[in-house]
Write a protein that holds these residues in place. Structure first.
Motif, PDB file in Angstrom:
ATOM      1  N   THR A  54     -14.355  35.846 -61.066  1.00  7.70           N
ATOM      2  CA  THR A  54     -15.341  34.799 -60.773  1.00  7.70           C
ATOM      3  C   THR A  54     -15.244  34.417 -59.303  1.00  7.70           C
ATOM      4  OG1 THR A  54     -14.997  33.962 -63.016  1.00  7.70           O
ATOM      5  CG2 THR A  54     -16.145  32.520 -61.468  1.00  7.70           C
ATOM      6  N   PRO A  55     -16.368  34.206 -58.609  1.00  5.63           N
ATOM      7  CA  PRO A  55     -16.303  33.775 -57.202  1.00  5.63           C
ATOM      8  C   PRO A  55     -15.428  32.538 -57.049  1.00  5.63           C
ATOM      9  CG  PRO A  55     -18.557  34.340 -57.801  1.00  5.63           C
ATOM     10  CD  PRO A  55     -17.765  34.404 -59.066  1.00  5.63           C
ATOM     11  N   LEU A  56     -14.512  32.589 -56.085  1.00  3.69           N
ATOM     12  CA  LEU A  56     -13.522  31.525 -55.924  1.00  3.69           C
ATOM     13  C   LEU A  56     -13.660  30.888 -54.550  1.00  3.69           C
ATOM     14  CD1 LEU A  56      -9.970  31.484 -57.247  1.00  3.69           C
ATOM     15  CD2 LEU A  56     -10.275  30.926 -54.848  1.00  3.69           C
ATOM     16  N   VAL A  57     -13.646  29.546 -54.536  1.00  3.70           N
ATOM     17  CA  VAL A  57     -13.735  28.764 -53.297  1.00  3.70           C
ATOM     18  C   VAL A  57     -12.402  28.061 -53.081  1.00  3.70           C
ATOM     19  CG1 VAL A  57     -14.924  26.904 -52.094  1.00  3.70           C
ATOM     20  CG2 VAL A  57     -16.207  28.429 -53.602  1.00  3.70           C
ATOM     21  N   SER A  58     -11.840  28.226 -51.896  1.00  7.54           N
ATOM     22  CA  SER A  58     -10.593  27.544 -51.542  1.00  7.54           C
ATOM     23  C   SER A  58     -10.921  26.329 -50.682  1.00  7.54           C
ATOM     24  CB  SER A  58      -9.674  28.499 -50.773  1.00  7.54           C
ATOM     25  OG  SER A  58      -8.525  27.821 -50.311  1.00  7.54           O
ATOM     26  N   LEU A 100      -9.962  29.533 -66.338  1.00  9.83           N
ATOM     27  CA  LEU A 100     -11.363  29.366 -65.940  1.00  9.83           C
ATOM     28  C   LEU A 100     -12.041  30.710 -65.719  1.00  9.83           C
ATOM     29  CD1 LEU A 100     -10.976  26.355 -63.486  1.00  9.83           C
ATOM     30  CD2 LEU A 100     -11.973  26.316 -65.783  1.00  9.83           C
ATOM     31  N   ASP A 101     -11.308  31.678 -65.201  1.00 10.67           N
ATOM     32  CA  ASP A 101     -11.878  33.011 -64.985  1.00 10.67           C
ATOM     33  C   ASP A 101     -12.256  33.666 -66.306  1.00 10.67           C
ATOM     34  OD1 ASP A 101     -12.679  35.240 -63.468  1.00 10.67           O
ATOM     35  OD2 ASP A 101     -10.747  36.207 -63.749  1.00 10.67           O
ATOM     36  N   ALA A 102     -11.528  33.343 -67.365  1.00 11.82           N
ATOM     37  CA  ALA A 102     -11.824  33.923 -68.680  1.00 11.82           C
ATOM     38  C   ALA A 102     -12.980  33.228 -69.383  1.00 11.82           C
ATOM     39  CB  ALA A 102     -10.578  33.858 -69.556  1.00 11.82           C
ATOM     40  N   ASP A 103     -13.424  32.086 -68.864  1.00 12.84           N
ATOM     41  CA  ASP A 103     -14.529  31.343 -69.474  1.00 12.84           C
ATOM     42  C   ASP A 103     -15.854  31.896 -68.954  1.00 12.84           C
ATOM     43  OD1 ASP A 103     -16.353  29.559 -70.474  1.00 12.84           O
ATOM     44  OD2 ASP A 103     -15.251  27.756 -69.879  1.00 12.84           O
ATOM     45  N   PRO A 104     -16.676  32.521 -69.814  1.00 17.43           N
ATOM     46  CA  PRO A 104     -17.939  33.116 -69.334  1.00 17.43           C
ATOM     47  C   PRO A 104     -18.945  32.100 -68.824  1.00 17.43           C
ATOM     48  CG  PRO A 104     -17.828  33.154 -71.744  1.00 17.43           C
ATOM     49  CD  PRO A 104     -16.485  32.707 -71.262  1.00 17.43           C
TER      50      PRO A 104
END
Length: 430
Positions: free
Chosen positions: A251-255, A213-217
């Protein structure tokens, strides 16, 4: 009949290489030799303690042996383990798949199958207290590296178009995030990766999903969500490999792991912590109804502000228009004209008075000048004698007989010649 003798001999056996690095394509080892060499090497290994996670457990009633697969908690590596049924039965708490254990075992190699396995003679589950102590130690290490620092955290975008969601397969956490987020902003899109969120494969699958997902722009926010569970169930989200992968995520990540009281290390390294998956769904997007109310209120405030400003400026304009200078613009010009006429009249009067006064003073001075002027004396019959070089003659001694002089009269001039001089004083005669 004679006997025929033969001189043929069997071929000499091939000399095999003594070491593996001495083998060649023309002189290879047979597979049996390699298997025996591996068996000898493994048999020389000492028994050791090894740690891992039970991913498969096969116990048959009445069998003397049990079989399990031990998997590394961080890497995709595993080994089969055989253990006596009595050893397994001696474990204080029943062993189940997903349990963390330490095993005392001897590595063995089976040449016929070409497999390496462990033969265990002791097995101890890793207690919750020990796991928590390890997590606390890892927490201090990661904190010292600065992975939990606030200045590393990236703010969430105000309105992401696409959200990446890492969650369990057909889980309630997925439902809570998607339903609550789309209820707030219906146009929101999700890129969902359903993975194992507990057990042996959780770390590998969650880490891979975050990287994908981080690699998906198109993905602007990533949410890692899981429902509540026991300490053992949530252990993957305190795994060092997974935590470091989350820290490296651009990418901003929410836990959104577990309940509000749960606190895996992923919560500390994430850019934002949501207390529950439901809370995550509410935090990643604004509420469209609230935004509409805000826009409506903003428009109303703008309307009031513009109306108030127009009213204020109209009042100022009316005040200006009511002033005499604007009510009758000629009044100011007329007033200035009257003042100009008054000043001009005063200037003329002052100039006339000053002129008359100066004229009188001039007449007085003229009279005095005339009275003191030699011309007045000459007008009474006197004359002024001057020599040829212009010197005024004041005494008879200044000339001699025969000198020619000039006599200045009140009107005209005369040329005279001295015939005789006398030194007698005129005053004496008088």
């Amino acid at each position: 009949m004679g006997t025929v003798s033969s001189d043929h001999h069997a071929p000499a056996p091939r000399q095999l290489a003594a070491r593996a690095l001495e083998t060649t394509a023309e002189n290879p080892w047979p597979l049996r030799l390699l298997s025996s060499k591996i068996t000898e090497y493994v048999n020389r290994m000492s028994p050791l303690w090894v740690e891992g996670q039970v991913v498969q457990l096969n116990r048959r009633p009445g069998a003397s042996l049990a079989f399990l697969t031990l998997r590394d908690t961080d890497a995709d590596m595993s080994l089969p383990v055989t253990v006596q049924a009595r050893v397994l039965a001696a474990v204080p708490t029943p062993l189940s798949e997903g349990a963390h254990v330490v095993v005392h075992a001897k590595p063995t190699f089976w040449p016929k199958r070409g497999t390496l396995q462990l033969q265990a003679d002791q097995l101890r589950p890793v207690g919750v207290g020990e796991l928590l102590a390890r997590i606390e130690h890892l927490k201090r290490v990661l904190a010292a590296e600065g992975l939990f620092d606030a200045d590393r955290k990236v703010p969430l975008p105000f309105l992401p178009r696409t959200v990446g969601l890492v969650c369990g397969r057909e889980s309630k956490a997925e439902h809570d995030v998607v339903v609550n987020a789309q209820a707030r902003w219906p146009a929101l899109r999700f890129e969902i990766r359903e993975v194992a969120v507990q057990g042996a494969n959780a770390v590998t699958e969650v880490t891979a999903a975050i990287a994908e997902l981080d690699a998906d722009p198109a993905v602007e926010v990533i949410v890692v969500a899981r429902g509540g569970g026991s300490v053992e169930d949530l252990l993957p989200f305190s795994n060092e490999t997974l935590v470091r992968a989350a820290a490296a995520c651009r990418t901003p990540l929410v836990s959104a792991i577990g309940h509000e009281t749960d606190s895996p290390l992923l919560d500390l390294v994430a850019d934002h912590r949501a207390s529950t998956p439901t809370d995550a769904g509410k935090r990643i997007v604004p509420d469209v109804a609230e935004q509409r109310r805000g826009l409506s209120q903003a428009r109303q405030r703008m309307h009031l502000a513009v109306t108030g400003r127009l009213r204020h400026e109209q009042h100022r304009l009316d005040s200006l228009r009511s002033r005499p200078v604007l009510a009758d613009p000629h009044a100011l010009v007329d007033l200035r004209e009257e003042e100009l006429l008054r000043l001009r009249t005063a200037a003329r009067q002052s100039f006339s008075w000053r002129t008359e006064r100066a004229s009188g003073e001039l007449a007085t001075l003229h009279g005095r000048l005339v009275a003191l002027s030699p011309a007045a004396t000459l007008a009474r019959g006197y004359s002024v004698l001057r020599t040829r070089d212009g010197q005024v003659v004041r005494a008879a001694e200044e000339v001699t007989a025969g000198d020619r002089l000039e006599a200045l009269l009140a009107s005209g001039r005369l040329g005279v010649e001295v015939t005789a001089t006398s030194a007698e004083s005129v005053a004496a005669e008088l």
